[in-house]
Design a protein around this motif. Structure first.
Motif, PDB file in Angstrom:
ATOM      1  N   ASP A  31       0.827  -1.211   0.000  1.00 45.89           N
ATOM      2  CA  ASP A  31       0.000   0.000   0.000  1.00 45.89           C
ATOM      3  C   ASP A  31       0.864   1.265   0.000  1.00 45.89           C
ATOM      4  OD1 ASP A  31       0.982  -0.365   2.552  1.00 45.89           O
ATOM      5  OD2 ASP A  31      -0.875   0.183   3.568  1.00 45.89           O
ATOM      6  N   ASP A  32       2.027   1.184  -0.642  1.00 44.48           N
ATOM      7  CA  ASP A  32       2.931   2.336  -0.689  1.00 44.48           C
ATOM      8  C   ASP A  32       2.264   3.514  -1.390  1.00 44.48           C
ATOM      9  OD1 ASP A  32       5.215   3.810  -0.237  1.00 44.48           O
ATOM     10  OD2 ASP A  32       6.440   2.757  -1.711  1.00 44.48           O
ATOM     11  N   LEU A  33       2.773   4.698  -1.136  1.00 41.82           N
ATOM     12  CA  LEU A  33       2.265   5.883  -1.805  1.00 41.82           C
ATOM     13  C   LEU A  33       2.498   5.754  -3.310  1.00 41.82           C
ATOM     14  CD1 LEU A  33       3.694   8.573   0.637  1.00 41.82           C
ATOM     15  CD2 LEU A  33       1.359   7.729   0.509  1.00 41.82           C
ATOM     16  N   PRO A  34       1.554   6.203  -4.127  1.00 41.94           N
ATOM     17  CA  PRO A  34       1.716   6.075  -5.580  1.00 41.94           C
ATOM     18  C   PRO A  34       2.850   6.964  -6.087  1.00 41.94           C
ATOM     19  CG  PRO A  34      -0.253   7.343  -5.057  1.00 41.94           C
ATOM     20  CD  PRO A  34       0.297   6.848  -3.749  1.00 41.94           C
ATOM     21  N   LEU A  35       3.484   6.503  -7.165  1.00 40.84           N
ATOM     22  CA  LEU A  35       4.576   7.242  -7.778  1.00 40.84           C
ATOM     23  C   LEU A  35       4.404   7.168  -9.285  1.00 40.84           C
ATOM     24  CD1 LEU A  35       7.320   8.727  -7.436  1.00 40.84           C
ATOM     25  CD2 LEU A  35       8.412   6.480  -7.504  1.00 40.84           C
ATOM     26  N   ASP A  36       4.290   8.326  -9.912  1.00 42.93           N
ATOM     27  CA  ASP A  36       4.197   8.402 -11.367  1.00 42.93           C
ATOM     28  C   ASP A  36       5.420   7.730 -11.987  1.00 42.93           C
ATOM     29  OD1 ASP A  36       3.162   9.955 -13.911  1.00 42.93           O
ATOM     30  OD2 ASP A  36       5.327  10.356 -13.744  1.00 42.93           O
ATOM     31  N   ASP A  37       5.217   6.933 -13.041  1.00 40.15           N
ATOM     32  CA  ASP A  37       6.318   6.184 -13.644  1.00 40.15           C
ATOM     33  C   ASP A  37       7.456   7.077 -14.132  1.00 40.15           C
ATOM     34  OD1 ASP A  37       5.540   3.583 -13.196  1.00 40.15           O
ATOM     35  OD2 ASP A  37       4.592   3.323 -15.149  1.00 40.15           O
ATOM     36  N   GLN A  38       7.147   8.196 -14.736  1.00 40.17           N
ATOM     37  CA  GLN A  38       8.223   9.076 -15.226  1.00 40.17           C
ATOM     38  C   GLN A  38       9.045   9.615 -14.064  1.00 40.17           C
ATOM     39  OE1 GLN A  38       7.036  12.272 -17.827  1.00 40.17           O
ATOM     40  NE2 GLN A  38       9.037  13.249 -17.732  1.00 40.17           N
ATOM     41  N   ILE A  39       8.376  10.049 -13.024  1.00 35.70           N
ATOM     42  CA  ILE A  39       9.080  10.547 -11.834  1.00 35.70           C
ATOM     43  C   ILE A  39       9.845   9.397 -11.181  1.00 35.70           C
ATOM     44  CG2 ILE A  39       8.764  11.485  -9.514  1.00 35.70           C
ATOM     45  CD1 ILE A  39       6.361  13.072 -10.705  1.00 35.70           C
ATOM     46  N   GLY A  40       9.224   8.222 -11.107  1.00 39.50           N
ATOM     47  CA  GLY A  40       9.884   7.057 -10.525  1.00 39.50           C
ATOM     48  C   GLY A  40      11.160   6.703 -11.260  1.00 39.50           C
ATOM     49  N   ARG A  41      11.133   6.746 -12.574  1.00 35.18           N
ATOM     50  CA  ARG A  41      12.331   6.454 -13.368  1.00 35.18           C
ATOM     51  C   ARG A  41      13.434   7.478 -13.098  1.00 35.18           C
ATOM     52  NH1 ARG A  41      11.332   2.467 -17.053  1.00 35.18           N
ATOM     53  NH2 ARG A  41       9.134   1.999 -17.405  1.00 35.18           N
ATOM     54  N   GLY A  43       2.681  13.407   8.687  1.00 33.72           N
ATOM     55  CA  GLY A  43       1.701  12.927   7.727  1.00 33.72           C
ATOM     56  C   GLY A  43       2.157  11.751   6.887  1.00 33.72           C
ATOM     57  N   TYR A  44       3.430  11.337   7.002  1.00 33.59           N
ATOM     58  CA  TYR A  44       3.906  10.218   6.190  1.00 33.59           C
ATOM     59  C   TYR A  44       3.440   8.917   6.818  1.00 33.59           C
ATOM     60  CZ  TYR A  44       6.750   7.624   2.941  1.00 33.59           C
ATOM     61  OH  TYR A  44       7.160   6.787   1.937  1.00 33.59           O
ATOM     62  N   PRO A  45       2.769   8.064   6.051  1.00 33.01           N
ATOM     63  CA  PRO A  45       2.190   6.851   6.651  1.00 33.01           C
ATOM     64  C   PRO A  45       3.245   5.816   7.013  1.00 33.01           C
ATOM     65  CG  PRO A  45       1.857   6.865   4.278  1.00 33.01           C
ATOM     66  CD  PRO A  45       2.488   8.193   4.636  1.00 33.01           C
ATOM     67  N   SER A  46       2.926   5.063   8.052  1.00 34.74           N
ATOM     68  CA  SER A  46       3.760   3.937   8.454  1.00 34.74           C
ATOM     69  C   SER A  46       3.406   2.730   7.604  1.00 34.74           C
ATOM     70  CB  SER A  46       3.531   3.599   9.927  1.00 34.74           C
ATOM     71  OG  SER A  46       3.947   4.662  10.732  1.00 34.74           O
ATOM     72  N   ARG A  47       4.345   1.801   7.494  1.00 41.69           N
ATOM     73  CA  ARG A  47       4.096   0.551   6.779  1.00 41.69           C
ATOM     74  C   ARG A  47       3.255  -0.349   7.658  1.00 41.69           C
ATOM     75  NH1 ARG A  47       8.544  -3.989   5.996  1.00 41.69           N
ATOM     76  NH2 ARG A  47       7.181  -5.594   5.258  1.00 41.69           N
ATOM     77  N   LYS A  48       2.305  -1.013   7.063  1.00 40.21           N
ATOM     78  CA  LYS A  48       1.459  -1.960   7.788  1.00 40.21           C
ATOM     79  C   LYS A  48       2.050  -3.345   7.622  1.00 40.21           C
ATOM     80  CE  LYS A  48      -2.633   0.774   7.127  1.00 40.21           C
ATOM     81  NZ  LYS A  48      -3.366   1.236   5.982  1.00 40.21           N
ATOM     82  N   ILE A  49       2.260  -4.047   8.711  1.00 43.08           N
ATOM     83  CA  ILE A  49       2.767  -5.418   8.677  1.00 43.08           C
ATOM     84  C   ILE A  49       1.572  -6.357   8.554  1.00 43.08           C
ATOM     85  CG2 ILE A  49       4.076  -7.177   9.912  1.00 43.08           C
ATOM     86  CD1 ILE A  49       5.727  -4.720   9.066  1.00 43.08           C
ATOM     87  N   THR A  50       1.610  -7.221   7.549  1.00 45.11           N
ATOM     88  CA  THR A  50       0.501  -8.165   7.360  1.00 45.11           C
ATOM     89  C   THR A  50       0.936  -9.567   7.671  1.00 45.11           C
ATOM     90  OG1 THR A  50       1.072  -8.347   5.021  1.00 45.11           O
ATOM     91  CG2 THR A  50      -0.646  -6.765   5.617  1.00 45.11           C
TER      92      THR A  50
END
Length: 160
Positions: free
Chosen positions: A31-41, A153-160
């Motif tokens: 459930d990571d924050l979304p990242l635009d592919d161009q920005i991600g690259r 405001g940065y979300p924590s990772r959820k452990i499943t």
């Protein structure tokens, strides 16, 4: 010569590995924050160009199944010996429990020792007992207490 499909091939990542890394990180933080592919690259290219940083990829044939990032930090103490940080360790969910993560981390350890690091540090979630057990198995000791400070405001990772 053909390579066996069950032998993990380890190499440094390149910007061309964007898709493979993105897919592996889904297995780390679904459930990571979304990242635009161009920005991600662009972010990946800049990250991989950072001095002292190496992202390793472990592949079976053409399939990336494991990754981690090693950062070697210059240091003034310990006679100037650098230290290393390992972050973003993940093995694809379909390939866990087969020793690939351990093999990949051993390659990261060797890379750190070749660069004369005097220690390697890694943090994992306090509630992630499975990861803690894995890191102890590969040789890490819980001898220090880690702290983190997240941006507001940065979300924590959820452990499943």
């Amino acid at each position: 010569m053909s390579e066996r499909q069950d032998t993990l091939q380890i190499r440094p990542a390149s910007a061309a590995d964007y898709e493979e890394l993105r897919n592996l990180f889904f297995h780390l933080i679904p459930d990571d924050l979304p990242l635009d592919d161009q920005i991600g690259r662009e972010k990946l290219k800049a990250m991989l160009a950072h001095p002292g940083l190496t992202t390793l990829i472990g592949s079976l044939g053409n399939d990336a199944v494991s990754t981690c990032t090693l950062v070697v930090m210059p240091n003034f103490t310990r006679a100037g010996a650098p230290y290393a940080l390992i972050e973003n360790v993940v093995t694809h969910g379909d390939h866990r429990g087969k020793g690939f993560g351990q093999t990949l981390l051993q390659a990261a350890f060797e890379l750190a020792w070749k660069q004369d690091c005097y220690k390697i540090m890694l943090m994992t979630g306090a509630a992630n007992t499975g990861a803690q057990k894995f890191y102890r198995k590969v040789g890490f000791k819980s001898t220090k207490t880690g702290f983190e400070l997240r941006a507001p405001g940065y979300p924590s990772r959820k452990i499943t």
